[in-house]
Design an enzyme around this catalytic site. Sequence first.
Site, PDB file in Angstrom:
ATOM      1  N   CYS A 128      14.968 -24.348  -9.927  1.00  0.00           N
ATOM      2  CA  CYS A 128      14.143 -25.430 -10.463  1.00  0.00           C
ATOM      3  C   CYS A 128      12.867 -24.863 -11.086  1.00  0.00           C
ATOM      4  O   CYS A 128      12.400 -23.779 -10.726  1.00  0.00           O
ATOM      5  CB  CYS A 128      13.775 -26.416  -9.373  1.00  0.00           C
ATOM      6  SG  CYS A 128      15.129 -27.508  -8.926  1.00  0.00           S
TER       7      CYS A 128
ATOM      8  N   HIS B  57      15.692 -21.391  -4.449  1.00  0.00           N
ATOM      9  CA  HIS B  57      14.522 -22.237  -4.669  1.00  0.00           C
ATOM     10  C   HIS B  57      13.528 -21.507  -5.566  1.00  0.00           C
ATOM     11  O   HIS B  57      13.415 -20.273  -5.527  1.00  0.00           O
ATOM     12  CB  HIS B  57      13.848 -22.583  -3.338  1.00  0.00           C
ATOM     13  CG  HIS B  57      14.634 -23.568  -2.508  1.00  0.00           C
ATOM     14  ND1 HIS B  57      15.070 -24.773  -2.999  1.00  0.00           N
ATOM     15  CD2 HIS B  57      15.050 -23.512  -1.215  1.00  0.00           C
ATOM     16  CE1 HIS B  57      15.725 -25.423  -2.048  1.00  0.00           C
ATOM     17  NE2 HIS B  57      15.734 -24.675  -0.955  1.00  0.00           N
TER      18      HIS B  57
END
Length: 767
Positions: A401, A352
């Site tokens: 991301c 993440h």
Amino acid sequence: MDMCSLKALEADGSPSRSLLKLIGDQGCMVGELVEFLQIMGHTDALQCLKPPGIQILVQPQSVAVIAGHNLRLSCYAVGASCVQFQWFKKTEEVHNSSSPDLVFSPVRLKDAGFYICRVNCGNAYEFSHWAQVDVLDVPPRYGLVSLASEGRPRVLIQPQAQRLLVGDLLYLECGAIGRPLPQYQWYRNGVPIKKATKRKYTVKNLLPEHQGRYRCEIFCNKERTWSNEVNVVVVENPCQSEKKEPRISHEISGAMECSEDDFLAIDRDCSLEKPYATDKVALLIGNLTYRNHPQLKAPMVDVYDLTNLLRQLNFKVVSLLDLTESEMRNAVEEFLSLLHKGVYGLLYYAGHGYENFGNSFMVPVDAPNPYRSGNCLCVQSILKLMQEKETGLNVFLLDMCRKRNVHDDAMPNVVLKVTANIVFGYATCQDAEAFELSSSGFTNGVFIKFLKERLLEDEKITVLLDRVAEDMGQFDPTKGKQALEIRSSLSERRSLTDPIRPGDYSDAAEAQNLLWSKAHELPESKLLDFDCGVQIKMDFAAEFSNVLVIYTSIVKKPEEMLSCQAHITNLPWDLDVDPKLMNKETLEETGSFLLSGSLPHHCLYTRLSSLQKLKEELAFTVCLQVQFNSLDDLVQWNMDVSIGKPLTAKLDLNRPTRKNSCQLTCFIPHSPSTSPSHSPASDRRFHSQGPCFPQQYANPYLNVCEPLHGAVGGYGDFRLYGDHTYQYENVPCSPFLNPPSIPIETTDDIDDMQNEFMNSLQLYNHP
């Protein structure tokens, strides 16, 4: 021949029976027939004459290994009565080798050769197949490399570019580990070289026509890979007349009457100067088992594949899974301590993440929900510290991301130097997510799927990433969803394949390198002798720098004993190992698919992850349960074992983060810094075949899950793009109820992957 064919059609006639009758009439014995068939190599006929009662179930396999590692050759057989074993190296008996397993702990260069096992059963005997052992002498940076999975060679010794004079000796070497034994074929200028099928290729008395581009093809069964391609430059010796004999080596040039100017001219002619590194160091982090956020799948197999490839390029690799914030900071600190002037540093992160104001943040597994910059690591802050080390090349590969975190309003002010040695490879473009592929098993993320196909190419790193971007652009499932972005300030032709020329390090640097080497050494194999006469062999393998596999096997058991089994118990609480996943008969049952083709069978396996949490030495108990006959109860013996601090447990990554650490203070939330600072970007390229923002696929077989936007409070969000409104959701995932699945390496090509996607696969994104 016609008469033989007609006789074969008769009721009781066949060519084989007629031949056997003819041999028998001549007084030939069965033993003599066996000798003749062995000379002919007629294995099928020999199988028909094999003594009854002996059946070899497992044949020893030829293998290439690294000197200093452990090796086991196995030959398992059954017979009408008790079978016995004796190993041979060529024609010489191997001492103390009367068990089915021939163990080298560790294997040495002198152990290379051909081995065979003789199985005895009463008066009958049977020989196994020959097995060749090739032992590679490689630097200690490969301390973590395990045997490649079956059929997948792993190149560890790369050929080196050379600049030689006519008459010199050319020596090229390539070495790979794997089982079965890797095979080799050398090429010059893309054309196979006749009879060049060994690891080492030499040419005496070089001629100008020997100049060119050399590389070696390595293959095991149907799996193939290539070495680096290197240039061999052959130049005329200006001080060598036609009447003189050609030189065998340029090292004797001092005996020739050449002026200093002549040799300077030779140097100028040979000077195809290529950049080099004083060392190569890589830190790979894969976070997948998050406590407060959706779990991921691809980082494990991505880190594993990238580790193996970078080691082929002579990188010192630290590969770590599932790190907390303090562990990540300490790991980065250890990584930075290995960097010095001229070193190539590479940092890869999968997990993440998010990007605010041009700064990228990596999210630890213990980050709260929502998380902010104070809970994460700023990539630009790490780059700043790397620049202070005067590194030769800084490469960042961020597989995460880059959506904005709406819960974080901090604006870090990281002032970077203007240098020409920085390369950023973002798995996706700004304000978008990166995807991982999911099917019944595990595959790579999209970025690594294409990167690993090109990473070994001898190209400038930005050119290599350009090609990866083009490959990704042809992948229909992610077209318009994920596009590689490259940011670079690189002005020289720096490549990951550049050679290493060690610099002059300080004593402190040498000590740190020594510590790194020790932190990547596997524990030595152990032989445990119990009072009941049972002997247990305990071996170790590393899956990652912080993941250890322990496997045990029974080496010796008294004949009067009906059965016995050994289990590992009482592991330290720091490791938090699930007892249900310990002492399994297959690696897959422990949660490890990545080493399943590398370790021997007929063992009990236990996988220990998160070794960085270990505060004391790794101590446990080996419990031996024995049954002498079917009517007796089990009898138990216990033995305490300690193997010290294995692998990266020696680095004490669980220690508190130092308060004066720049990593910790550069991006504290609500800091007085208010001006955003972007990384240097003299070369900024976007590779995209369509709009790069989340949207629903038109393909009904594909689903796209939107990532958390900096850990938003809910799982739904709306964004307006032009005249269209898109809604996308996250599916909640409990990190405690669903343990991470196990990744399976994939070697499918792009077309196969596309076909799989059209058969109800799903796309998952990891922010």
